[in-house]
Enzyme design. Structure first.
Site, mmCIF file in Angstrom:
data_model
loop_
_atom_site.group_PDB
_atom_site.id
_atom_site.type_symbol
_atom_site.label_atom_id
_atom_site.label_comp_id
_atom_site.label_asym_id
_atom_site.label_seq_id
_atom_site.Cartn_x
_atom_site.Cartn_y
_atom_site.Cartn_z
ATOM 1 N N CYS A 1 -9.399 -0.012 -5.739
ATOM 2 C CA CYS A 1 -9.032 1.409 -5.886
ATOM 3 C C CYS A 1 -9.644 1.970 -7.164
ATOM 4 C CB CYS A 1 -7.509 1.581 -5.880
ATOM 5 S SG CYS A 1 -6.702 0.689 -7.205
ATOM 6 N N GLN B 1 0.819 -1.205 0.000
ATOM 7 C CA GLN B 1 0.000 0.000 0.000
ATOM 8 C C GLN B 1 0.863 1.270 0.000
ATOM 9 O OE1 GLN B 1 -3.089 -0.261 -0.551
ATOM 10 N NE2 GLN B 1 -3.553 -2.369 -0.027
HETATM 11 C C1 LIG Z 1 -4.035 -4.000 -5.446
HETATM 12 S S1 LIG Z 1 -2.772 -5.172 -5.137
HETATM 13 C C2 LIG Z 1 -3.318 -5.841 -3.597
HETATM 14 C C3 LIG Z 1 -2.275 -6.521 -2.767
HETATM 15 C C4 LIG Z 1 -2.630 -6.847 -1.337
HETATM 16 N N1 LIG Z 1 -3.983 -7.270 -1.169
HETATM 17 C C5 LIG Z 1 -2.307 -5.693 -0.411
HETATM 18 O O1 LIG Z 1 -3.204 -5.175 0.244
HETATM 19 O O2 LIG Z 1 -1.121 -5.295 -0.318
HETATM 20 C C6 LIG Z 1 -3.137 -6.392 -6.328
HETATM 21 C C7 LIG Z 1 -2.180 -7.565 -6.319
HETATM 22 O O3 LIG Z 1 -2.682 -8.532 -7.253
HETATM 23 C C8 LIG Z 1 -1.607 -9.102 -7.953
HETATM 24 N N2 LIG Z 1 -2.202 -9.618 -9.218
HETATM 25 C C9 LIG Z 1 -2.592 -8.928 -10.303
HETATM 26 N N3 LIG Z 1 -3.174 -9.740 -11.201
HETATM 27 C C10 LIG Z 1 -3.171 -10.994 -10.653
HETATM 28 C C11 LIG Z 1 -3.661 -12.247 -11.086
HETATM 29 N N4 LIG Z 1 -4.272 -12.392 -12.265
HETATM 30 N N5 LIG Z 1 -3.513 -13.322 -10.276
HETATM 31 C C12 LIG Z 1 -2.880 -13.179 -9.059
HETATM 32 N N6 LIG Z 1 -2.416 -11.992 -8.602
HETATM 33 C C13 LIG Z 1 -2.552 -10.916 -9.384
HETATM 34 C C14 LIG Z 1 -0.605 -7.989 -8.102
HETATM 35 O O4 LIG Z 1 0.701 -8.494 -8.299
HETATM 36 C C15 LIG Z 1 -0.759 -7.267 -6.758
HETATM 37 O O5 LIG Z 1 0.129 -7.794 -5.806
#
Ligand SMILES: C[S@@+](CC[C@H](N)C(=O)[O-])C[C@H]1O[C@@H](n2cnc3c(N)ncnc32)[C@H](O)[C@@H]1O
Length: 469
Positions: free
Chosen positions: A410, A287
């Site tokens: 977001c 974050q």
């Molecule tokens: C908005 S972040 C949220 C991370 C975590 N929940 C946090 O609060 O720190 C989205 C996460 O999803 C991962 N991500 C994006 N597309 C994905 C997918 N298709 N499968 C698994 N993870 C994915 C990204 O690498 C990132 O770490």
């Protein structure tokens, strides 16, 4: 075309500008305007479908108008709401989320509480920088990608960034320019520097620098040493190679991994969430405003209210902060994340904190069916990237019928689209709550609880919710 006109903006737009339609041939987008405030604006562009204007002055300022504490407000554009107070920022966020819900047909869904950021300045613990040429093409520049044409705007005094990041940014810009490390051009394949992600821990103040370059000349080792010597807080400097055309900072390999090479130091800094140490690496997501992470995560878990016999599945788990907090409350917590390094560090954090969490490295789309087979109506958290959920993931969740789903997002538009699908499938969509994760921007973090109907017969006693893997 009148160069200066007096207008009263009517609505907030998704990027933080305002819109005027009354008395206009085409909608006018006003930079620096405030909804309901009459102001003189300078028209800078008039197209067939849209005019663009910039706020100049007003005789009747909105009580929410603030002095702008930044001399790069306009060219940088990273903080489009900096001219408004926190109250107006909340109103603007609420109006944008409201519009997104209405557009998705969720006009009967209300809006819940808005949690303010404890800090409005110095809160950012990650900054992204780009390298580019000056207008005359003679000098390298390091800074943010400007709002009008993505030309680089130096931001050494950026007051939303943590002070340590301002120092490291300045040092990195200074040394790279002095060493003649010029911007990389993916078309001609000339030059070196493309960008950097600099992240500071809000717990320890330590800093991790990830350079993004078109190639790795020997000089990068010296650059890394110089930055580390200048700034005692820098514990690691890494480099990622990206030769792709386009604006993406990172290049994912065929297997989805993001390659990193060490220049100096270690590959992690540590954050803390209510006593749990979380390691964050050079290519990981964490974050932007760490002070908002715990309020958001705690609210999520309080809403899901897992008991010791429940399973919590945290999809898009990043470095696993929320998964590990969940693990303290439930029988089994499972995180799913695509970035392998983040999963490795999440597993390490689970071990170091002695928490019972399992992390799966992979694409949620591919991993969800196996999880659905293994667990009966678990509690589920989704926190996807801005594009929201893949249609297969939405479908998979509808089939899985989590007892409760917490949707963190977001991007209110993609969230509303996904919530509408859940509602269509019979789920109850509760009022989204808003968290001010990105003060002064047009972005806001939303948390929405979704409840699927679970037939009592299928709803096995809680103790039996965990099927054998
Ligand atoms: C908005 S972040 C949220 C991370 C975590 N929940 C946090 O609060 O720190 C989205 C996460 O999803 C991962 N991500 C994006 N597309 C994905 C997918 N298709 N499968 C698994 N993870 C994915 C990204 O690498 C990132 O770490």
């Amino acid at each position: 075309m009148a160069k200066h006109v007096v207008v009263t903006p009517e609505r907030w737009l998704p990027k933080g500008e305002t819109e005027v339609t009354a008395g206009q041939h085409v909608p006018m987008v006003v930079w620096g305007g405030i909804v309901g405030e009459e102001a003189r604006v300078k028209v800078v562009h008039k197209g067939q479908n849209q005019a663009r204007a910039i706020f100049e002055e007003t005789d009747t300022p909105s009580p929410h108008r603030m002095q702008i504490p930044c001399d790069r407000y306009d060219p940088c554009g990273g903080c489009p709401m900096l001219h408004t107070d926190p109250e107006m920022q909340e109103m603007a966020h609420r109006s944008r989320v409201r519009e997104a819900l209405d557009r998705a047909g969720l006009d009967d869904v209300g809006l819940g509480a808005f949690t303010r950021s404890p800090r409005m300045f110095d809160f950012r613990h990650v900054v992204k920088l780009g390298w580019g040429w000056s207008f005359d093409g003679k000098r390298s520049k390091v800074g943010a990608w400007g709002r009008r044409d993505r030309r680089i705007v130096p931001i050494p005094k950026c007051n939303v960034a943590a002070p340590v990041l301002r120092r490291v940014m300045t040092s990195l810009a200074h040394h790279s320019i002095e060493m003649g490390l010029v911007p990389y051009d993916p078309i001609s394949d000339e030059g070196v520097m493309r960008g950097a992600v600099i992240r500071a821990s809000s717990k320890t103040g330590e800093v991790l620098v990830t350079l993004v370059a078109g190639r790795i000349p020997k000089k990068l080792d010296e650059l890394a040493e110089r930055i580390a010597q200048d700034n005692g807080e820098v514990v690691g400097v890494w480099v990622h190679v990206n030769m792709d055309e386009g604006n993406g900072l990172f290049h994912a390999d065929e297997d989805g991994s993001i390659g990193m090479k060490a220049l100096t130091g270690r590959d992690w800094i540590e954050e803390e969430l209510d006593g749990i140490g979380i390691r964050v690496g050079p290519g990981d997501f964490y974050q932007t405003n760490p002070a908002m992470a715990l309020p958001l995560y705690e609210r999520t878990l309080n809403q899901l209210a897992p008991g010791p016999e429940d399973a919590v599945v945290d999809l898009y788990s990043g470095v696993g902060g929320l998964t590990l907090l969940a693990a303290r409350r439930c029988g089994l917590a499972i995180g799913v994340e695509a970035v392998e390094g983040a999963v490795r560090r999440a597993r390490e954090s689970a071990r170091r904190n002695r928490l019972n969490a399992e992390f799966i490295a992979g694409d949620v789309q591919e991993e969800l069916p196996a999880i659905a087979k293994r667990l009966s109506h678990p509690l589920v958290i989704v926190d996807p990237a801005r594009r929201g959920l893949h249609p297969d993931v939405r479908e998979g969740l509808v089939e899985m019928r989590p007892r409760k789903l917490a949707y963190i997002s977001c991007n209110a538009s993609s969230m509303a689209r996904d919530l509408a699908v859940f509602r269509e499938a019979g789920a109850i969509v509760h009022d989204p709550e808003l968290f001010d994760m990105f003060p002064h921007t047009a972005h806001v973090e939303c948390l929405t609880i979704v409840e699927f109907e679970v037939e009592e017969a299928r709803r096995a006693p809680r103790r039996k919710l965990l099927r054998k893997g």
